[in-house]
Scaffold this motif. Structure first.
Motif, PDB file in Angstrom:
ATOM      1  N   GLU A   1      31.836  51.057  29.641  1.00  0.00           N
ATOM      2  CA  GLU A   1      31.612  49.978  28.237  1.00  0.00           C
ATOM      3  C   GLU A   1      32.860  49.823  28.034  1.00  0.00           C
ATOM      4  OE1 GLU A   1      29.620  49.570  23.983  1.00  0.00           O
ATOM      5  OE2 GLU A   1      30.415  52.104  24.428  1.00  0.00           O
ATOM      6  N   CYS A   2      34.023  50.785  27.859  1.00  0.00           N
ATOM      7  CA  CYS A   2      35.075  50.272  28.199  1.00  0.00           C
ATOM      8  C   CYS A   2      36.300  49.417  28.559  1.00  0.00           C
ATOM      9  CB  CYS A   2      36.165  51.700  27.402  1.00  0.00           C
ATOM     10  SG  CYS A   2      37.684  51.208  27.149  1.00  0.00           S
ATOM     11  N   CYS A   3      35.315  49.505  30.440  1.00  0.00           N
ATOM     12  CA  CYS A   3      36.027  48.916  30.654  1.00  0.00           C
ATOM     13  C   CYS A   3      36.039  47.659  31.627  1.00  0.00           C
ATOM     14  CB  CYS A   3      35.738  49.905  33.059  1.00  0.00           C
ATOM     15  SG  CYS A   3      36.742  51.211  33.398  1.00  0.00           S
ATOM     16  N   PHE A   4      34.792  47.190  31.068  1.00  0.00           N
ATOM     17  CA  PHE A   4      33.830  45.879  30.672  1.00  0.00           C
ATOM     18  C   PHE A   4      34.069  45.273  29.630  1.00  0.00           C
ATOM     19  CE2 PHE A   4      30.842  42.996  29.517  1.00  0.00           C
ATOM     20  CZ  PHE A   4      30.663  41.987  30.669  1.00  0.00           C
ATOM     21  N   ILE A   5      34.734  45.814  28.481  1.00  0.00           N
ATOM     22  CA  ILE A   5      35.118  45.088  27.685  1.00  0.00           C
ATOM     23  C   ILE A   5      36.741  45.262  28.389  1.00  0.00           C
ATOM     24  CG2 ILE A   5      36.634  45.660  25.270  1.00  0.00           C
ATOM     25  CD1 ILE A   5      33.952  46.549  24.567  1.00  0.00           C
ATOM     26  N   ARG A   6      37.236  45.803  28.138  1.00  0.00           N
ATOM     27  CA  ARG A   6      38.637  45.349  28.800  1.00  0.00           C
ATOM     28  C   ARG A   6      39.085  44.629  30.467  1.00  0.00           C
ATOM     29  NH1 ARG A   6      42.149  48.373  24.916  1.00  0.00           N
ATOM     30  NH2 ARG A   6      40.740  49.664  24.020  1.00  0.00           N
ATOM     31  N   LYS A   7      38.229  44.660  31.061  1.00  0.00           N
ATOM     32  CA  LYS A   7      38.450  44.479  32.195  1.00  0.00           C
ATOM     33  C   LYS A   7      37.727  43.833  32.850  1.00  0.00           C
ATOM     34  CE  LYS A   7      40.969  48.158  35.393  1.00  0.00           C
ATOM     35  NZ  LYS A   7      40.301  49.212  36.384  1.00  0.00           N
ATOM     36  N   VAL A   8      36.361  43.793  33.215  1.00  0.00           N
ATOM     37  CA  VAL A   8      34.855  42.678  33.810  1.00  0.00           C
ATOM     38  C   VAL A   8      35.615  41.605  33.334  1.00  0.00           C
ATOM     39  CG1 VAL A   8      32.986  42.396  34.435  1.00  0.00           C
ATOM     40  CG2 VAL A   8      34.082  44.909  34.732  1.00  0.00           C
ATOM     41  N   GLU A   9      35.370  41.507  31.525  1.00  0.00           N
ATOM     42  CA  GLU A   9      34.713  40.484  30.815  1.00  0.00           C
ATOM     43  C   GLU A   9      36.059  38.963  30.800  1.00  0.00           C
ATOM     44  OE1 GLU A   9      35.171  37.408  28.469  1.00  0.00           O
ATOM     45  OE2 GLU A   9      36.635  38.588  27.947  1.00  0.00           O
ATOM     46  N   PRO A  10      37.304  39.654  31.395  1.00  0.00           N
ATOM     47  CA  PRO A  10      38.369  39.524  31.670  1.00  0.00           C
ATOM     48  C   PRO A  10      38.369  38.862  32.749  1.00  0.00           C
ATOM     49  CG  PRO A  10      39.056  40.863  29.894  1.00  0.00           C
ATOM     50  CD  PRO A  10      37.961  40.997  30.302  1.00  0.00           C
ATOM     51  N   LEU A  11      38.152  39.442  32.941  1.00  0.00           N
ATOM     52  CA  LEU A  11      38.325  39.129  34.430  1.00  0.00           C
ATOM     53  C   LEU A  11      37.778  37.369  34.834  1.00  0.00           C
ATOM     54  CD1 LEU A  11      39.124  39.129  37.970  1.00  0.00           C
ATOM     55  CD2 LEU A  11      37.022  40.586  37.876  1.00  0.00           C
ATOM     56  N   ASN A  12      36.255  38.066  34.773  1.00  0.00           N
ATOM     57  CA  ASN A  12      35.013  36.669  34.911  1.00  0.00           C
ATOM     58  C   ASN A  12      36.130  35.417  33.825  1.00  0.00           C
ATOM     59  OD1 ASN A  12      33.480  38.388  36.052  1.00  0.00           O
ATOM     60  ND2 ASN A  12      32.353  38.895  33.917  1.00  0.00           N
ATOM     61  N   ARG A  13      36.426  36.067  32.792  1.00  0.00           N
ATOM     62  CA  ARG A  13      37.271  34.657  32.135  1.00  0.00           C
ATOM     63  C   ARG A  13      38.546  33.663  33.119  1.00  0.00           C
ATOM     64  NH1 ARG A  13      40.114  35.466  27.983  1.00  0.00           N
ATOM     65  NH2 ARG A  13      39.302  38.112  27.591  1.00  0.00           N
ATOM     66  N   ALA A  14      38.665  34.952  33.837  1.00  0.00           N
ATOM     67  CA  ALA A  14      40.196  34.538  34.899  1.00  0.00           C
ATOM     68  C   ALA A  14      39.219  33.782  36.045  1.00  0.00           C
ATOM     69  CB  ALA A  14      41.163  35.490  34.868  1.00  0.00           C
ATOM     70  N   LEU A  15      38.462  33.813  35.875  1.00  0.00           N
ATOM     71  CA  LEU A  15      37.896  33.103  37.396  1.00  0.00           C
ATOM     72  C   LEU A  15      36.899  31.766  37.234  1.00  0.00           C
ATOM     73  CD1 LEU A  15      37.173  36.226  39.252  1.00  0.00           C
ATOM     74  CD2 LEU A  15      38.736  35.042  40.104  1.00  0.00           C
ATOM     75  N   GLU A  16      36.921  31.395  36.189  1.00  0.00           N
ATOM     76  CA  GLU A  16      36.369  29.946  35.693  1.00  0.00           C
ATOM     77  C   GLU A  16      36.108  29.670  36.578  1.00  0.00           C
ATOM     78  OE1 GLU A  16      35.683  30.192  31.548  1.00  0.00           O
ATOM     79  OE2 GLU A  16      34.484  31.459  31.539  1.00  0.00           O
ATOM     80  N   GLY A  17      35.862  28.683  37.006  1.00  0.00           N
ATOM     81  CA  GLY A  17      36.523  27.347  37.990  1.00  0.00           C
ATOM     82  C   GLY A  17      36.740  27.770  39.316  1.00  0.00           C
ATOM     83  N   THR A  18      37.458  28.798  40.010  1.00  0.00           N
ATOM     84  CA  THR A  18      37.377  29.586  41.036  1.00  0.00           C
ATOM     85  C   THR A  18      36.321  28.909  42.227  1.00  0.00           C
ATOM     86  OG1 THR A  18      39.544  30.719  40.263  1.00  0.00           O
ATOM     87  CG2 THR A  18      38.578  31.015  42.248  1.00  0.00           C
ATOM     88  N   LYS A  19      36.892  28.878  43.301  1.00  0.00           N
ATOM     89  CA  LYS A  19      36.037  29.187  44.111  1.00  0.00           C
ATOM     90  C   LYS A  19      36.707  29.968  45.549  1.00  0.00           C
ATOM     91  CE  LYS A  19      33.858  25.053  43.291  1.00  0.00           C
ATOM     92  NZ  LYS A  19      32.341  24.595  42.837  1.00  0.00           N
ATOM     93  N   VAL A  20      37.565  30.565  45.465  1.00  0.00           N
ATOM     94  CA  VAL A  20      37.783  31.710  46.460  1.00  0.00           C
ATOM     95  C   VAL A  20      38.606  32.894  45.483  1.00  0.00           C
ATOM     96  CG1 VAL A  20      39.066  32.569  48.543  1.00  0.00           C
ATOM     97  CG2 VAL A  20      37.847  30.370  48.287  1.00  0.00           C
ATOM     98  N   TRP A  21      38.468  33.823  45.793  1.00  0.00           N
ATOM     99  CA  TRP A  21      38.805  35.243  45.517  1.00  0.00           C
ATOM    100  C   TRP A  21      39.944  35.958  45.757  1.00  0.00           C
ATOM    101  CZ3 TRP A  21      36.053  39.632  41.913  1.00  0.00           C
ATOM    102  CH2 TRP A  21      36.971  40.666  41.849  1.00  0.00           C
ATOM    103  N   ILE A  22      41.211  36.294  45.637  1.00  0.00           N
ATOM    104  CA  ILE A  22      41.796  37.188  46.752  1.00  0.00           C
ATOM    105  C   ILE A  22      42.239  38.249  46.639  1.00  0.00           C
ATOM    106  CG2 ILE A  22      44.287  37.192  48.595  1.00  0.00           C
ATOM    107  CD1 ILE A  22      44.409  34.312  48.077  1.00  0.00           C
ATOM    108  N   THR A  23      42.080  39.369  46.944  1.00  0.00           N
ATOM    109  CA  THR A  23      41.695  40.664  45.893  1.00  0.00           C
ATOM    110  C   THR A  23      42.671  41.709  47.318  1.00  0.00           C
ATOM    111  OG1 THR A  23      40.705  41.847  47.138  1.00  0.00           O
ATOM    112  CG2 THR A  23      39.514  40.334  45.622  1.00  0.00           C
ATOM    113  N   GLY A  24      43.380  42.756  46.796  1.00  0.00           N
ATOM    114  CA  GLY A  24      44.373  43.819  47.399  1.00  0.00           C
ATOM    115  C   GLY A  24      43.379  45.202  48.115  1.00  0.00           C
ATOM    116  N   LEU A  25      41.951  44.822  47.759  1.00  0.00           N
ATOM    117  CA  LEU A  25      40.944  45.366  48.357  1.00  0.00           C
ATOM    118  C   LEU A  25      41.249  46.622  49.661  1.00  0.00           C
ATOM    119  CD1 LEU A  25      37.345  45.240  47.069  1.00  0.00           C
ATOM    120  CD2 LEU A  25      39.559  46.424  46.345  1.00  0.00           C
TER     121      LEU A  25
END
Length: 229
Positions: free
Chosen positions: A113-137
């Motif tokens: 729950e904490c991860c979702f609030i502090r990381k997942v939700e902000p990530l989803n906002r950051a990716l709005e309108g994005t077609k390709v998301w580059i990661t360091g996995l």
């Protein structure tokens, strides 16, 4: 829209692959950095070659001071901007008011729950309108990343996810950082291989899995939800 498999069919270099993706999806390619060693490799490639990629990071409000120091050092080194996304104030205030500051220690559910609030939700906002998301996995990082492809479709977010370092070894990554004199977090020299929020990360012992230092008090897949399948 050009098939993305055709864009990367001849297995180009990371620099060329990112360039082709920006040409195929102009203005819609973004890179999320947590300022880990892998992310510093990709940031160096993007900025050294002036690739038109939007770079952003997530500030959970619980990061190590060393991570903030690296943000400033990276900004000074490359003279390039990056966006910083924060969790929603009301959601954090509600979580802390209802469950306390460190509720993530109490259960896996509370931690997610904490991860979702502090990381997942902000990530989803950051990716709005994005077609390709580059990661360091990288596949070595955890069990559920071992079978991840270099390019995949993220059904939940309706975008392509490009993992250019997925097949890189830890040694390859260190060699790149050394060759190009890329700045990295000082905590890596103190046994912190995978660095997240300060209260949720510890140094690992010799022989321990790289993700053992994340949420060390629980038995889980050591994921926060950003890259869940």
């Amino acid at each position: 829209m050009e098939n993305i498999d055709q864009v990367l069919a001849d297995q180009p270099s990371i620099q060329e692959a990112i360039l082709r993706l920006t040409q195929t999806f102009p203005g819609a390619v973004a890179f999320s950095s947590s300022f880990g060693q892998e992310d510093q490799v990709i940031a160096d490639i993007i900025w050294r070659h002036a690739l038109p990629v939007r770079v952003f990071t997530l500030d959970t409000g619980r990061l190590f001071q060393e991570t903030y120091d690296l943000m400033d050092l990276t900004r000074a080194r490359y003279k390039q901007p990056f966006e910083i996304y924060f969790p929603g104030t009301s959601a954090v205030e509600r979580l802390v008011a209802e469950k306390g500051v460190n509720s993530f220690y109490d259960s896996v559910e509370n931690r997610k729950e904490c991860c979702f609030i502090r990381k997942v939700e902000p990530l989803n906002r950051a990716l709005e309108g994005t077609k390709v998301w580059i990661t360091g996995l990288r596949s070595e990082q955890s069990d559920n990343r071992q079978n991840m492809p270099a390019i995949e479709w993220d059904e939940q977010r309706q975008l392509y996810k490009y993992n250019p370092l997925i097949d890189w070894s830890y040694e390859q990554m260190l060699a790149y950082l050394d060759e190009h004199n890329v700045p990295f977090n000082k905590l890596h020299k103190k046994g912190f291989i995978s660095i997240g929020c300060a209260p949720c990360t510890r140094a690992i012992e010799p022989g321990e899995h790289p993700r053992a230092g994340r949420w060390w008090w629980e038995q889980s897949q050591k994921e926060c939800g950003l890259h869940s399948h």
